[in-house]
Write an enzyme that holds these catalytic residues in place. Structure first.
Site, PDB file in Angstrom:
ATOM      1  N   LYS A 190      10.278   0.923  -9.375  1.00 17.65           N
ATOM      2  CA  LYS A 190       9.290   1.100 -10.438  1.00 17.65           C
ATOM      3  C   LYS A 190       8.026   1.685  -9.829  1.00 17.65           C
ATOM      4  O   LYS A 190       7.270   0.996  -9.161  1.00 17.65           O
ATOM      5  CB  LYS A 190       8.944  -0.213 -11.139  1.00 17.65           C
ATOM      6  CG  LYS A 190       8.109   0.034 -12.419  1.00 17.65           C
ATOM      7  CD  LYS A 190       7.334  -1.167 -12.896  1.00 17.65           C
ATOM      8  CE  LYS A 190       5.979  -1.271 -12.275  1.00 17.65           C
ATOM      9  NZ  LYS A 190       5.037  -0.168 -12.662  1.00 17.65           N
ATOM     10  N   GLU A 266       2.938  -6.609   0.426  1.00 18.00           N
ATOM     11  CA  GLU A 266       1.793  -6.004   1.112  1.00 18.00           C
ATOM     12  C   GLU A 266       0.682  -5.925   0.087  1.00 18.00           C
ATOM     13  O   GLU A 266       0.756  -5.139  -0.862  1.00 18.00           O
ATOM     14  CB  GLU A 266       2.159  -4.623   1.662  1.00 18.00           C
ATOM     15  CG  GLU A 266       1.136  -4.101   2.653  1.00 18.00           C
ATOM     16  CD  GLU A 266       0.213  -3.056   2.069  1.00 18.00           C
ATOM     17  OE1 GLU A 266      -0.930  -3.445   1.704  1.00 18.00           O
ATOM     18  OE2 GLU A 266       0.594  -1.892   1.968  1.00 18.00           O
ATOM     19  N   CYS A 300      -5.462   0.538   0.988  1.00 23.17           N
ATOM     20  CA  CYS A 300      -5.412  -0.913   1.200  1.00 23.17           C
ATOM     21  C   CYS A 300      -6.084  -1.316   2.507  1.00 23.17           C
ATOM     22  O   CYS A 300      -6.606  -2.421   2.613  1.00 23.17           O
ATOM     23  CB  CYS A 300      -3.970  -1.404   1.164  1.00 23.17           C
ATOM     24  SG  CYS A 300      -2.869  -0.521   2.284  1.00 23.17           S
ATOM     25  N   GLU A 397     -11.774  -6.963  -2.819  1.00 27.07           N
ATOM     26  CA  GLU A 397     -11.287  -5.603  -2.584  1.00 27.07           C
ATOM     27  C   GLU A 397     -11.718  -4.723  -3.753  1.00 27.07           C
ATOM     28  O   GLU A 397     -11.310  -4.937  -4.892  1.00 27.07           O
ATOM     29  CB  GLU A 397      -9.766  -5.573  -2.442  1.00 27.07           C
ATOM     30  CG  GLU A 397      -9.248  -4.186  -2.136  1.00 27.07           C
ATOM     31  CD  GLU A 397      -7.758  -4.150  -1.881  1.00 27.07           C
ATOM     32  OE1 GLU A 397      -7.349  -3.602  -0.851  1.00 27.07           O
ATOM     33  OE2 GLU A 397      -7.002  -4.668  -2.719  1.00 27.07           O
TER      34      GLU A 397
END
Length: 499
Positions: A190, A266, A300, A397
């Site tokens: 996906k 992750e 990231c 983040e």
């Protein structure tokens, strides 16, 4: 960047050939007939309508993958044969590199030039690395006590569900599928709803490469429907996910509530870049600019927390501001551009909200902090100073072009500050002192530490996180283990002269 009207008319929009789901080797409409929009972040305008997968489509894709695994030839091929098909796919990617880079550029606002010289070649490198590894998956012989012999077999785990993010659509696709295919698994992917175009093109190329029907299935859709259906499916054996911690938790819950499928995650990062007094200041400024503003901060491992030792702090700050102001924001298809738009309106607004948090919490805005232009999702490169560890911009983040600058005195203080985060994905160290480099790299709790460099990735180097940055490793031979089961075989040997 001023008004975008002058260059809007010259925007390059690639031809979009594949907009349907790819299931069992065929492009098909969603069972519901529904579609969703994918938009060009340069303008906010709709580029294409993509078939929207939900549970019914995921069921079809998983069934196809299961059939291909249980009865198809892919898991039963020699590793050499699987590797040849993967190399063929890599060849096709190289032949279509311009088109693939343009799809990611228009879908994600990524720099076209970077796509051509970094993203797509790196995806090819990843695929070829695991193509070469496919015939090097070995078990071990065991010294079993008594009148027995023993050995281990490594067997493909089965059907792998793969859910990838939007910031590096091509790299993330091959980061996950390459070791799974090498292992002999079949996969259901996906892609992020923001960036489905290149994944569908790779599905088309996989067919041309001779990868058997059902081995690679691509089901664009949304997390709460298509993603949740993969994570909770009773016939999916493993899920690999890159994305937010919030969604990572949901995937673990779904695994626990369904068939206890293996999970690798992750997740987020808030990576520190630690610059010591002995550093070359100009090099440090350039690395810090790259670490946070590359790919508009949608990375990231972005070096979003920059710690500078007090002896060079003032010089660094002055030069960092000038460097940020010289980082050109504009059309990502223009070779002179350093930074394109954020991926979509939601991310654009999220970054701007964090900038407002920084101001309201008392950080000093040195440069940037505003949208760039009057169309599309562009934001100026932004630097805050006087940031405290408990501020939102230091802890959360942001996933945008926002640098948080902080000062430190001693090595131990730098280590303590670097570890003052719930994340542990990456870190950077800039120093000429080997003792400092060794001490800090061993003390920072992060899965990757870069010394006097940043974003130095290679398929051989395992990549993953500590703490709430997740678990499991991509890249390296370790990544194949996520897609394997280990079986011990013990056989009686009653008359052997050796035990």
């Amino acid at each position: 960047m001023g008004s975008n009207d002058g260059w809007k008319q010259t925007l390059v929009v690639p031809e979009i050939k594949h907009t349907k789901l790819f299931i069992n080797g065929e492009f098909v409409d969603a069972a519901s007939g529904k579609t969703f929009e994918t938009r060009d972040p340069r303008t906010g305008e709709v580029m294409a309508h993509i078939a929207e997968a939900d549970k019914a489509d995921v069921d079809l894709a998983v069934n196809a993958a299961r059939e291909a695994f249980e009865h198809g030839k892919w898991p039963r091929m020699s590793g050499y044969e699987r590797g040849r098909a993967m190399h063929k796919l890599a060849d096709l990617m190289e032949q279509h590199i311009e088109e693939l880079a343009a799809l990611d550029g228009a879908d994600a606002g990524k720099l076209l030039l970077v796509g051509k010289i970094i993203d797509i070649p790196a995806a090819v490198h990843m695929l070829r690395y695991y193509a070469g590894a496919a015939d090097k998956i070995h078990g071990e012989s065991l010294r079993v006590t008594g009148k027995y012999q023993g050995y281990t077999l490594k067997e493909p785990i089965g059907v792998a569900g793969i859910i990838i993010p939007w910031n590096f659509p091509s790299l993330m696709f091959f980061l996950k599928i390459s070791p799974a295919l090498a292992a002999g698994c079949t996969v259901v992917v996906k892609p992020a709803e923001q960036t489905p175009l290149s994944a569908l093109y790779y599905a088309h190329l996989s067919k041309l490469a001779g990868i058997p029907d059902g081995v690679l299935n691509v089901v664009p859709g949304f997390g709460p429907t298509a993603g949740a259906a993969i994570a909770s499916h009773m016939d999916v054996d493993s899920v690999a996910f890159t994305g937010s911690g919030e969604v990572g938790r949901l995937i673990m819950e779904a695994s626990a509530r369904s068939n206890l499928k293996t999970v690798s995650l992750e997740l987020g990062g808030k990576s520190p870049l630690i610059i010591f007094d002995d550093a070359d200041v100009d090099m440090a400024v350039e690395l810090s600019r790259l670490a946070i503003f590359f790919n508009k901060g949608e990375v990231c491992v972005a070096g979003s927390r920059v710690y500078v030792q007090e002896g060079i702090y003032d010089e660094f700050v002055k030069k960092a501001v000038v460097a940020a102001q010289n980082w050109k924001v504009g059309d990502p298809f223009d070779v002179a551009t350093n930074m394109g738009p954020q991926v979509d309106k939601e991310q654009f607004e999220r970054v701007l909200r964090y900038i407002e948090h920084g101001k309201s919490e008392g950080a000093t805005l040195l440069t940037g902090g505003k949208p760039a232009g009057d169309k599309g999702y562009y934001i100026e490169p932004t630097i805050f100073a006087d940031v405290k560890e408990d501020m939102k911009i230091a802890q959360d983040e942001i996933f945008g072009p926002v640098m948080s600058l902080m000062k430190f005195k001693t090595v131990d203080e730098a280590i303590e500050k670097a570890n003052c985060t719930k994340y542990g994905l990456a870190a950077g160290i800039i120093t000429k002192n080997l003792d400092i480099a060794n001490k800090v790299s061993r003390s920072v709790r992060a899965g990757t530490v870069w010394v006097n460099c940043y974003f130095a990735f290679d398929p051989e180097a395992p990549f993953g996180g500590y703490k709430m940055s997740g678990f499991g490793r991509d890249q390296g031979m370790m990544a194949i283990d996520k897609y394997m089961q280990v079986k011990s075989v013990i056989t009686a040997v009653p008359d052997s002269p050796w035990y």
